[in-house]
Motif scaffolding. Structure first.
Motif, mmCIF file in Angstrom:
data_model
loop_
_atom_site.group_PDB
_atom_site.id
_atom_site.type_symbol
_atom_site.label_atom_id
_atom_site.label_comp_id
_atom_site.label_asym_id
_atom_site.label_seq_id
_atom_site.Cartn_x
_atom_site.Cartn_y
_atom_site.Cartn_z
ATOM 1 N N ASN A 1 43.626 52.035 43.110
ATOM 2 C CA ASN A 1 44.321 51.957 44.387
ATOM 3 C C ASN A 1 43.421 51.259 45.402
ATOM 4 O OD1 ASN A 1 42.548 54.208 44.615
ATOM 5 N ND2 ASN A 1 43.706 54.898 46.388
ATOM 6 N N VAL A 2 44.026 50.794 46.473
ATOM 7 C CA VAL A 2 43.332 49.954 47.440
ATOM 8 C C VAL A 2 43.257 50.677 48.775
ATOM 9 C CG1 VAL A 2 43.322 47.704 48.577
ATOM 10 C CG2 VAL A 2 44.222 47.916 46.266
ATOM 11 N N ASN A 3 42.038 50.889 49.267
ATOM 12 C CA ASN A 3 41.873 51.638 50.504
ATOM 13 C C ASN A 3 41.273 50.837 51.648
ATOM 14 O OD1 ASN A 3 42.798 54.315 49.666
ATOM 15 N ND2 ASN A 3 41.039 54.279 48.289
ATOM 16 N N THR A 4 40.519 49.780 51.338
ATOM 17 C CA THR A 4 39.821 49.034 52.378
ATOM 18 C C THR A 4 40.200 47.556 52.322
ATOM 19 O OG1 THR A 4 37.882 48.502 51.021
ATOM 20 C CG2 THR A 4 37.863 50.616 52.190
ATOM 21 N N LYS A 5 39.903 46.851 53.390
ATOM 22 C CA LYS A 5 40.197 45.416 53.452
ATOM 23 C C LYS A 5 39.446 44.665 52.360
ATOM 24 C CE LYS A 5 41.929 41.788 55.695
ATOM 25 N NZ LYS A 5 43.358 41.525 55.826
ATOM 26 N N ASP A 6 38.197 45.031 52.119
ATOM 27 C CA ASP A 6 37.413 44.341 51.092
ATOM 28 C C ASP A 6 38.027 44.557 49.713
ATOM 29 O OD1 ASP A 6 34.902 42.884 50.281
ATOM 30 O OD2 ASP A 6 34.609 44.736 49.149
ATOM 31 N N GLU A 7 38.462 45.781 49.422
ATOM 32 C CA GLU A 7 39.113 46.044 48.135
ATOM 33 C C GLU A 7 40.386 45.216 47.992
ATOM 34 O OE1 GLU A 7 37.708 50.695 47.432
ATOM 35 O OE2 GLU A 7 39.715 50.246 48.185
ATOM 36 N N PHE A 8 41.128 45.094 49.072
ATOM 37 C CA PHE A 8 42.360 44.314 49.015
ATOM 38 C C PHE A 8 42.075 42.839 48.751
ATOM 39 C CE2 PHE A 8 45.656 41.729 51.056
ATOM 40 C CZ PHE A 8 46.759 42.177 50.359
ATOM 41 N N LEU A 9 41.083 42.284 49.449
ATOM 42 C CA LEU A 9 40.759 40.877 49.275
ATOM 43 C C LEU A 9 40.326 40.576 47.844
ATOM 44 C CD1 LEU A 9 38.828 40.144 52.596
ATOM 45 C CD2 LEU A 9 41.151 39.453 52.012
ATOM 46 N N ARG A 10 39.651 41.540 47.207
ATOM 47 C CA ARG A 10 39.138 41.319 45.861
ATOM 48 C C ARG A 10 40.198 41.498 44.770
ATOM 49 N NH1 ARG A 10 33.562 40.987 45.170
ATOM 50 N NH2 ARG A 10 32.420 40.943 47.123
ATOM 51 N N LEU A 11 41.417 41.839 45.167
ATOM 52 C CA LEU A 11 42.489 41.942 44.173
ATOM 53 C C LEU A 11 42.792 40.598 43.527
ATOM 54 C CD1 LEU A 11 45.077 44.256 45.952
ATOM 55 C CD2 LEU A 11 43.525 44.850 44.089
ATOM 56 N N SER A 12 42.494 39.518 44.239
ATOM 57 C CA SER A 12 42.781 38.176 43.717
ATOM 58 C C SER A 12 41.769 37.724 42.679
ATOM 59 C CB SER A 12 42.809 37.167 44.869
ATOM 60 O OG SER A 12 43.806 37.500 45.805
ATOM 61 N N LEU A 13 40.702 38.486 42.495
ATOM 62 C CA LEU A 13 39.655 38.082 41.560
ATOM 63 C C LEU A 13 40.096 38.289 40.112
ATOM 64 C CD1 LEU A 13 36.546 39.597 43.389
ATOM 65 C CD2 LEU A 13 37.452 37.284 43.548
ATOM 66 N N PRO A 14 39.621 37.455 39.167
ATOM 67 C CA PRO A 14 38.740 36.317 39.432
ATOM 68 C C PRO A 14 39.509 35.116 39.966
ATOM 69 C CG PRO A 14 39.227 36.412 37.103
ATOM 70 C CD PRO A 14 39.898 37.615 37.719
ATOM 71 N N VAL A 15 38.858 34.337 40.825
ATOM 72 C CA VAL A 15 39.449 33.072 41.265
ATOM 73 C C VAL A 15 38.890 31.963 40.384
ATOM 74 C CG1 VAL A 15 39.726 33.905 43.616
ATOM 75 C CG2 VAL A 15 37.702 32.593 43.029
ATOM 76 N N VAL A 16 39.738 30.997 40.092
ATOM 77 C CA VAL A 16 39.371 29.922 39.170
ATOM 78 C C VAL A 16 39.741 28.591 39.811
ATOM 79 C CG1 VAL A 16 39.766 28.927 36.898
ATOM 80 C CG2 VAL A 16 39.796 31.413 37.184
ATOM 81 N N PHE A 17 38.795 27.669 39.861
ATOM 82 C CA PHE A 17 39.098 26.337 40.365
ATOM 83 C C PHE A 17 38.133 25.330 39.771
ATOM 84 C CE2 PHE A 17 36.010 28.047 43.327
ATOM 85 C CZ PHE A 17 35.198 26.970 43.677
ATOM 86 N N CYS A 18 38.478 24.055 39.922
ATOM 87 C CA CYS A 18 37.643 22.965 39.415
ATOM 88 C C CYS A 18 36.986 22.216 40.571
ATOM 89 C CB CYS A 18 38.476 21.955 38.629
ATOM 90 S SG CYS A 18 39.345 22.613 37.198
ATOM 91 N N VAL A 19 35.847 21.632 40.280
ATOM 92 C CA VAL A 19 35.273 20.607 41.146
ATOM 93 C C VAL A 19 35.291 19.336 40.319
ATOM 94 C CG1 VAL A 19 33.233 19.812 42.389
ATOM 95 C CG2 VAL A 19 33.873 22.238 42.464
ATOM 96 N N SER A 20 36.165 18.398 40.700
ATOM 97 C CA SER A 20 36.446 17.222 39.878
ATOM 98 C C SER A 20 36.036 15.940 40.594
ATOM 99 C CB SER A 20 37.941 17.164 39.535
ATOM 100 O OG SER A 20 38.362 18.361 38.894
ATOM 101 N N GLY A 21 35.904 14.901 39.818
ATOM 102 C CA GLY A 21 35.526 13.610 40.366
ATOM 103 C C GLY A 21 34.857 12.769 39.296
ATOM 104 N N TYR A 22 34.639 11.514 39.607
ATOM 105 C CA TYR A 22 34.013 10.627 38.635
ATOM 106 C C TYR A 22 32.529 10.952 38.451
ATOM 107 C CZ TYR A 22 38.057 7.634 38.089
ATOM 108 O OH TYR A 22 39.306 7.145 37.776
#
Length: 359
Positions: free
Chosen positions: A182-203
């Protein structure tokens, strides 16, 4: 003697808490553009009935579900359970809280499999806690609850001690252990999205590695752990001749793992796409909060694209996948995503945090 069939059950969502530590109504906070209570109620759309327990009128009626209201003030979740059991149409009611974003039908149906004439309540337990707000209750519990309320005993454990309770562990199941969270604090709520996954792309030589190094430092300062996946277009992933792993591969092994007391390395033949490798990273014993993939311009993953004038002065990634562009040659008017200079690490980091709702 336990019944051979699984009885049907109502679902009751407790949403009458004051959310004191959160500072706002937790049930109405949005996760991935959906309120927590809408997310939870959607999990149980196949059930005969879903009810919401509320302290105030006019808060949850927009969900189109039946809402029952507390009759006693400020006595905690025992009143919500009392009202849900009183109003439910089914003999059994699966109770959960509106701040449990990972609760699902699977855990409710699992508890229902234990229903028999020997018990009145079926409650999830783990190594640390009993979870009376993740439980299946029979209407037979109602007189006990009413007596406890009359005597001013509002702790939920009083209910479990007074009725025939079966404690159900999830240890040997495939049920997501996060169902108890369960989620009680703002920090706990923000971390529900974890893990976050993204790329750093380019030539090649556009500055991807340097940017990732700086972002790693920013994430660590913000108390996140980071894992990195690198795509090597030059195919430098080579085995060293004569090593044990090389001998295993030459003998015909499809893959080998070199392990020590503190780390391990997987060596496997063939290509693997970014999504597969990132899933492997997330299945580690201590998976990182943030997974950054270097390269993978053509993937559908969210990405930061690095564009440099002296390498390739134009964006080549799918605009729909872009978090932002880091560049020395593209202006904000030319693209539909945020644009940052190569040295604006705070701006880039803040953009990523906002994209994944981490701040």
């Amino acid at each position: 003697m336990c019944k051979k069939h699984t009885p049907s059950f109502s679902v009751g969502i407790l949403a009458g808490g004051k959310s004191t530590r959160m500072g706002q109504n937790k049930a109405l906070m949005e996760l991935n553009n959906e309120t927590m209570i809408a997310r939870i109620s959607k999990q149980f759309k196949r059930c005969p009935e879903v009810l919401i327990s509320a302290a105030e009128r006019g808060v949850y009626e927009h969900l189109g579900l039946r809402v029952v209201y507390d009759e006693a003030d400020s006595i905690g979740p025992i009143e919500g359970i009392h009202r849900l059991l009183s109003e439910a149409k089914e003999q059994y009611v699966f109770i959960c809280a509106a701040d449990m974003p990972f609760v699902n039908l699977e855990i409710a149906e699992y508890l229902a499999e234990f229903i028999c004439s020997d018990y009145d309540a079926y409650v999830v337990v783990d190594e640390e806690h009993v979870h009376p707000l993740l439980a299946m209750y029979s209407k037979r519990v109602l007189p006990v609850i009413e007596d406890l309320i009359q005597r001013g005993k509002y702790r939920l454990m009083e209910i479990l001690r007074a009725v025939r309770t079966k404690y159900v562990s999830l240890e040997h199941t495939n049920i997501d252990p996060r169902v108890v969270k369960n989620v009680n604090t703002k920090d706990e709520f923000l971390r529900l999205s974890l893990p976050v996954v993204f790329c750093v792309s380019g030539y090649h030589n556009s500055g991807k590695t340097g940017l990732i190094e700086k972002l790693i430092n920013e994430f660590i300062r913000a108390d996140f752990t980071v894992g990195v996946l690198k795509h090597d277009g030059q195919d430098h992933v080579k085995r060293v001749d004569g090593t044990d792993t090389d001998r295993y591969q030459r003998a015909g092994a499809a893959c080998s793992i070199l392990t020590s007391d503190s780390s391990f390395v997987l060596d496997a033949k063939g290509a693997a796409d970014a999504e597969l490798l990132l899933r492997m990273m997330q299945s580690l014993p201590n998976p990182p909060d943030v997974c950054i993939a270097e390269g993978f311009k053509s993937s559908k993953l969210p990405k930061i694209e690095v564009v440099r004038r002296d390498v390739e002065p134009r964006s080549v990634c799918d605009p729909e996948t872009l978090i932002c562009i880091v560049t020395d040659c593209i202006s904000p008017e030319e693209v539909s995503c945020p644009v940052y200079g190569q040295d604006d690490i705070p701006g880039i980091f803040s953009c990523v945090m906002n994209y994944f709702s981490l701040q």
